[in-house]
Design a protein around this motif. Structure first.
Motif, PDB file in Angstrom:
ATOM      1  N   GLY A 137       1.421   1.864   1.591  1.00 32.12           N
ATOM      2  CA  GLY A 137       1.623   3.203   1.052  1.00 32.12           C
ATOM      3  C   GLY A 137       0.974   3.357  -0.308  1.00 32.12           C
ATOM      4  O   GLY A 137       0.244   2.477  -0.770  1.00 32.12           O
ATOM      5  N   TRP A 138       1.270   4.485  -0.944  1.00 27.63           N
ATOM      6  CA  TRP A 138       0.702   4.724  -2.261  1.00 27.63           C
ATOM      7  C   TRP A 138       1.685   5.497  -3.117  1.00 27.63           C
ATOM      8  O   TRP A 138       2.319   6.436  -2.659  1.00 27.63           O
ATOM      9  CB  TRP A 138      -0.619   5.487  -2.163  1.00 27.63           C
ATOM     10  N   PHE A 139       1.803   5.093  -4.387  1.00 31.28           N
ATOM     11  CA  PHE A 139       2.616   5.781  -5.379  1.00 31.28           C
ATOM     12  C   PHE A 139       1.675   6.563  -6.284  1.00 31.28           C
ATOM     13  O   PHE A 139       0.693   6.009  -6.789  1.00 31.28           O
ATOM     14  CB  PHE A 139       3.413   4.762  -6.205  1.00 31.28           C
ATOM     15  N   THR A 140       1.962   7.834  -6.485  1.00 33.27           N
ATOM     16  CA  THR A 140       1.131   8.693  -7.319  1.00 33.27           C
ATOM     17  C   THR A 140       1.947   9.215  -8.492  1.00 33.27           C
ATOM     18  O   THR A 140       3.050   9.744  -8.291  1.00 33.27           O
ATOM     19  CB  THR A 140       0.588   9.882  -6.496  1.00 33.27           C
ATOM     20  N   LEU A 141       1.402   9.065  -9.673  1.00 34.48           N
ATOM     21  CA  LEU A 141       2.058   9.612 -10.858  1.00 34.48           C
ATOM     22  C   LEU A 141       1.973  11.132 -10.841  1.00 34.48           C
ATOM     23  O   LEU A 141       0.939  11.705 -10.477  1.00 34.48           O
ATOM     24  CB  LEU A 141       1.393   9.092 -12.127  1.00 34.48           C
ATOM     25  N   ASP A 142       3.055  11.773 -11.243  1.00 37.72           N
ATOM     26  CA  ASP A 142       3.075  13.237 -11.309  1.00 37.72           C
ATOM     27  C   ASP A 142       1.908  13.784 -12.125  1.00 37.72           C
ATOM     28  O   ASP A 142       1.310  14.792 -11.763  1.00 37.72           O
ATOM     29  CB  ASP A 142       4.389  13.737 -11.929  1.00 37.72           C
ATOM     30  N   THR A 159      -6.989   8.296  -8.488  1.00 40.11           N
ATOM     31  CA  THR A 159      -5.873   8.458  -7.567  1.00 40.11           C
ATOM     32  C   THR A 159      -6.349   9.065  -6.256  1.00 40.11           C
ATOM     33  O   THR A 159      -5.909   8.648  -5.175  1.00 40.11           O
ATOM     34  CB  THR A 159      -4.773   9.328  -8.207  1.00 40.11           C
ATOM     35  N   ALA A 160      -7.225  10.044  -6.347  1.00 37.55           N
ATOM     36  CA  ALA A 160      -7.770  10.682  -5.138  1.00 37.55           C
ATOM     37  C   ALA A 160      -8.478   9.649  -4.268  1.00 37.55           C
ATOM     38  O   ALA A 160      -8.324   9.646  -3.034  1.00 37.55           O
ATOM     39  CB  ALA A 160      -8.723  11.807  -5.513  1.00 37.55           C
ATOM     40  N   LYS A 161      -9.212   8.754  -4.901  1.00 39.01           N
ATOM     41  CA  LYS A 161      -9.924   7.703  -4.156  1.00 39.01           C
ATOM     42  C   LYS A 161      -8.927   6.769  -3.460  1.00 39.01           C
ATOM     43  O   LYS A 161      -9.091   6.436  -2.281  1.00 39.01           O
ATOM     44  CB  LYS A 161     -10.820   6.919  -5.112  1.00 39.01           C
ATOM     45  N   ALA A 162      -7.880   6.373  -4.168  1.00 39.67           N
ATOM     46  CA  ALA A 162      -6.864   5.478  -3.592  1.00 39.67           C
ATOM     47  C   ALA A 162      -6.101   6.171  -2.465  1.00 39.67           C
ATOM     48  O   ALA A 162      -5.835   5.562  -1.420  1.00 39.67           O
ATOM     49  CB  ALA A 162      -5.901   5.010  -4.681  1.00 39.67           C
ATOM     50  N   LEU A 163      -5.760   7.440  -2.652  1.00 37.06           N
ATOM     51  CA  LEU A 163      -5.061   8.189  -1.602  1.00 37.06           C
ATOM     52  C   LEU A 163      -5.943   8.377  -0.376  1.00 37.06           C
ATOM     53  O   LEU A 163      -5.462   8.291   0.756  1.00 37.06           O
ATOM     54  CB  LEU A 163      -4.606   9.545  -2.129  1.00 37.06           C
ATOM     55  N   ALA A 164      -7.215   8.637  -0.606  1.00 37.12           N
ATOM     56  CA  ALA A 164      -8.146   8.777   0.521  1.00 37.12           C
ATOM     57  C   ALA A 164      -8.213   7.477   1.308  1.00 37.12           C
ATOM     58  O   ALA A 164      -8.195   7.484   2.545  1.00 37.12           O
ATOM     59  CB  ALA A 164      -9.532   9.180   0.017  1.00 37.12           C
TER      60      ALA A 164
END
Length: 185
Positions: A137-142, A159-164
């Motif tokens: 999964g992935w944790f994203t900072l607000d 973050t966009a790269k990691a989420l992708a």
């Protein structure tokens, strides 16, 4: 390709978690998947709080889980764990509601102190519900999620790269699983 249930466990209609999920839903649709969004906050509170397994809205939500090949679970992190709203829905699902499913856990929060909530709070519950495969999964900072006046979502570049990557890995795992289970003939 596959049917994906995208579940937001945020109690807020304007949450970054929900907006981020809907943003990622578009990416998954781009991979050819059918994505069904479910915002747990739209379910009636009384059956969630009184464990009314037979309420039509709970029965319908349970059916969405049954129909899905894969599930994306998104939650804000409160007190080092996933939201109580998400927990109330998960508690009403059958014990093995995720059997045979590929699952992508995602979380958002205000501090990196909550980054382990996916692995130490959410993943064990998803595992106990029989998930066939839980991708990383992935944790994203607000602070890495910006919502424009028009509702568009902009995610910080790293973050966009990691989420992708996480989303694409989920899509590939789900596609491979669906293909392996498809009848030959």
């Amino acid at each position: 390709m596959a049917t994906i249930l995208s579940v937001s466990g945020s109690p807020s209609a304007t949450s970054r978690t929900g907006r981020l999920l809907r943003h990622l839903d578009d990416r998954l649709r781009g991979h050819g998947h059918d994505v069904i969004p479910l915002d747990v906050r739209t379910l009636p509170a009384e059956p969630l709080l009184t464990a009314d397994f037979h309420h039509p809205a709970i029965v319908e939500a349970t059916a969405l889980f049954e129909q899905a090949d894969g599930v994306v679970i998104g939650t804000p992190v409160y007190k080092a764990a996933y939201s109580g709203l998400l927990k109330s829905l998960l508690d009403l699902l059958p014990q093995y509601a995720l059997t045979g499913k590929t699952v992508l856990p995602l979380a958002t929060g205000g501090s990196t102190a909550h980054v382990l909530a996916i692995d130490y709070a959410l993943r064990p519950v998803l595992n106990s519900m029989g998930a066939a495969h839980i991708v990383p999964g992935w944790f994203t900072l607000d602070k890495d999620i910006t919502v424009g006046e028009d509702g568009t979502v902009v995610v910080a570049p790293d973050t966009a790269k990691a989420l992708a990557h996480a989303t694409d890995q989920f899509s590939a795992s789900l596609g491979a699983r669906v293909a392996a289970l498809a009848p030959t003939g």
